[in-house]
Design a protein around this motif. Structure first.
Motif, short mmCIF file in Angstrom:
data_model
loop_
_atom_site.label_atom_id
_atom_site.label_comp_id
_atom_site.label_asym_id
_atom_site.label_seq_id
_atom_site.Cartn_x
_atom_site.Cartn_y
_atom_site.Cartn_z
N LEU A 200 20.86 30.06 26.56
CA LEU A 200 21.38 29.50 25.30
C LEU A 200 20.27 28.82 24.53
O LEU A 200 20.13 29.00 23.31
N SER A 201 19.44 28.04 25.22
CA SER A 201 18.31 27.36 24.58
C SER A 201 17.34 28.40 23.98
O SER A 201 16.90 28.25 22.83
N PHE A 202 17.05 29.45 24.73
CA PHE A 202 16.15 30.49 24.23
C PHE A 202 16.73 31.15 22.98
O PHE A 202 16.03 31.34 21.98
N VAL A 203 18.02 31.47 23.03
CA VAL A 203 18.68 32.15 21.89
C VAL A 203 18.65 31.26 20.65
O VAL A 203 18.35 31.72 19.54
N LYS A 204 18.89 29.98 20.82
CA LYS A 204 18.88 29.05 19.68
C LYS A 204 17.48 28.96 19.08
O LYS A 204 17.31 28.99 17.86
N ARG A 205 16.45 28.84 19.96
CA ARG A 205 15.08 28.69 19.46
C ARG A 205 14.58 30.00 18.85
O ARG A 205 13.88 30.00 17.84
N LEU A 206 14.98 31.13 19.44
CA LEU A 206 14.64 32.44 18.87
C LEU A 206 15.27 32.57 17.47
O LEU A 206 14.62 33.04 16.53
N SER A 207 16.52 32.15 17.34
CA SER A 207 17.22 32.25 16.05
C SER A 207 16.55 31.38 15.00
O SER A 207 16.37 31.81 13.85
N ASP A 208 16.16 30.17 15.38
CA ASP A 208 15.44 29.28 14.44
C ASP A 208 14.13 29.91 14.01
O ASP A 208 13.75 29.87 12.84
N TYR A 209 13.42 30.49 14.97
CA TYR A 209 12.12 31.14 14.70
C TYR A 209 12.31 32.29 13.70
O TYR A 209 11.54 32.44 12.75
N LEU A 210 13.34 33.11 13.93
CA LEU A 210 13.58 34.28 13.06
C LEU A 210 14.01 33.84 11.66
O LEU A 210 13.62 34.46 10.67
N ALA A 211 14.79 32.77 11.59
CA ALA A 211 15.23 32.27 10.28
C ALA A 211 14.02 31.74 9.50
O ALA A 211 13.83 32.06 8.33
N PHE A 212 13.21 30.96 10.17
CA PHE A 212 12.08 30.29 9.51
C PHE A 212 10.98 31.28 9.12
O PHE A 212 10.45 31.23 8.02
N ASN A 213 10.66 32.19 10.04
CA ASN A 213 9.49 33.07 9.81
C ASN A 213 9.84 34.41 9.18
O ASN A 213 8.96 35.06 8.60
N HIS A 214 11.08 34.87 9.32
CA HIS A 214 11.43 36.21 8.84
C HIS A 214 12.68 36.23 7.96
O HIS A 214 13.15 37.31 7.59
N SER A 215 13.23 35.06 7.64
CA SER A 215 14.48 34.97 6.85
C SER A 215 15.59 35.85 7.42
O SER A 215 16.33 36.50 6.68
N ILE A 216 15.68 35.86 8.74
CA ILE A 216 16.72 36.66 9.41
C ILE A 216 17.83 35.72 9.89
O ILE A 216 17.56 34.71 10.54
N THR A 217 19.08 36.09 9.57
CA THR A 217 20.22 35.32 10.08
C THR A 217 20.66 35.97 11.39
O THR A 217 20.66 37.19 11.50
N THR A 218 21.07 35.15 12.35
CA THR A 218 21.53 35.73 13.62
C THR A 218 23.03 35.49 13.80
O THR A 218 23.57 34.45 13.42
#
Ligand SMILES: Cc1cc2nc3c(=O)[nH]c(=O)nc-3n(C[C@H](O)[C@H](O)[C@H](O)COP(=O)(O)O)c2cc1C
Length: 151
Positions: free
Chosen positions: A16-34
Motif C-alpha cells: 500500500l505504501s509503495f502504491v501510494k508513493r508510486l501514484s504521487d510520483y506519477l502525478a507529480f512527474n508525469h501528470s498521470i492519475t491513478t
C-alpha cells in the motif's frame, strides 16, 4: 491527463505504501492519475475492470523452498480470484512482485506463478516498501508496458 489503474493487495501495509508513493510520483512527474483497486478492501467481491491495469502482489507462502518442494499461497488468493473473475486477466498488462529477499528462492515467487498461470509478463520486483529508485525504475517499466499493450 492520462491514467493508470493499479490492482493490488496489501496485508501489512508495505505494498500500500509503495502504491501510494508510486501514484504521487506519477502525478507529480508525469501528470498521470491513478485508480487504485485495493483487493483487501473488497471482502472477496469481484467486478470487471474494463481498462488495462498493472497488478502488484506481495508474497505470502507457507512451506516449500521455491525449487522442488511444494509451497502454499496464503492470504493473497483474493487477488488471484479477482484477476481470474470476469476475464479480468485479459486487461492485465503485467505484474510486479513484492517480497523479502530473506526468503531466498521464494522471493516474489507468487508473482512469477501468476505470470505463468495467466500469461501476462512479470515486469519486476521490489523489497518491502520499495525505495525511491525502485519507484523510478518500475514507473518507467510500467508506463512502457502500458503503452505497448494499448497500441
Ligand atoms: C507469513 C509470511 C510469509 C512470507 N513469505 C514470503 C515469501 O515466500 N517470499 C517473499 O519474497 N516474501 C515473503 N514474505 C514477505 C512479504 O512478502 C513482505 O513483507 C511484503 O512486503 C508484505 O507486503 P504487504 O505489507 O503489502 O502485505 C512473507 C511475509 C510473511 C509475514
Amino acid at each position: 491527463m492520462s491514467q493508470l489503474t493499479i490492482v493490488f493487495i496489501s496485508l501489512s501495509g508495505n505494498t500500500l505504501s509503495f502504491v501510494k508513493r508510486l501514484s504521487d510520483y506519477l502525478a507529480f512527474n508525469h501528470s498521470i492519475t491513478t485508480r487504485q483497486i485495493n483487493i483487501k478492501e473488497l471482502d472477496h467481491q469481484t467486478f470487471p475492470v474494463e481498462e488495462p491495469f498493472v497488478a502488484i502482489l506481495p508474497t505470502y507462502l507457507e512451506g516449500g523452498n521455491g525449487i522442488d518442494d511444494g509451497d502454499v499461497e496464503i492470504l493473497t488468493n483474493p487477488l488471484g480470484d479477482f484477476i481470474a473473475a470476469h476475464d479480468n486477466f485479459k486487461n492485465c498488462f503485467g505484474i510486479i512482485g513484492s517480497g523479502n529477499r530473506n526468503f531466498n528462492n521464494q522471493y516474489c515467487l507468487t508473482a512469477k506463478q501468476y505470470s505463468q498461470r495467466f500469461g501476462f509478463p512479470m515486469l519486476g520486483d521490489f523489497e518491502l516498501r520499495g525505495t525511491i529508485s525502485d519507484i523510478e525504475r518500475l514507473a518507467a517499466i510500467i508506463l512502457k508496458a502500458q503503452a505497448d499493450f494499448t497500441h
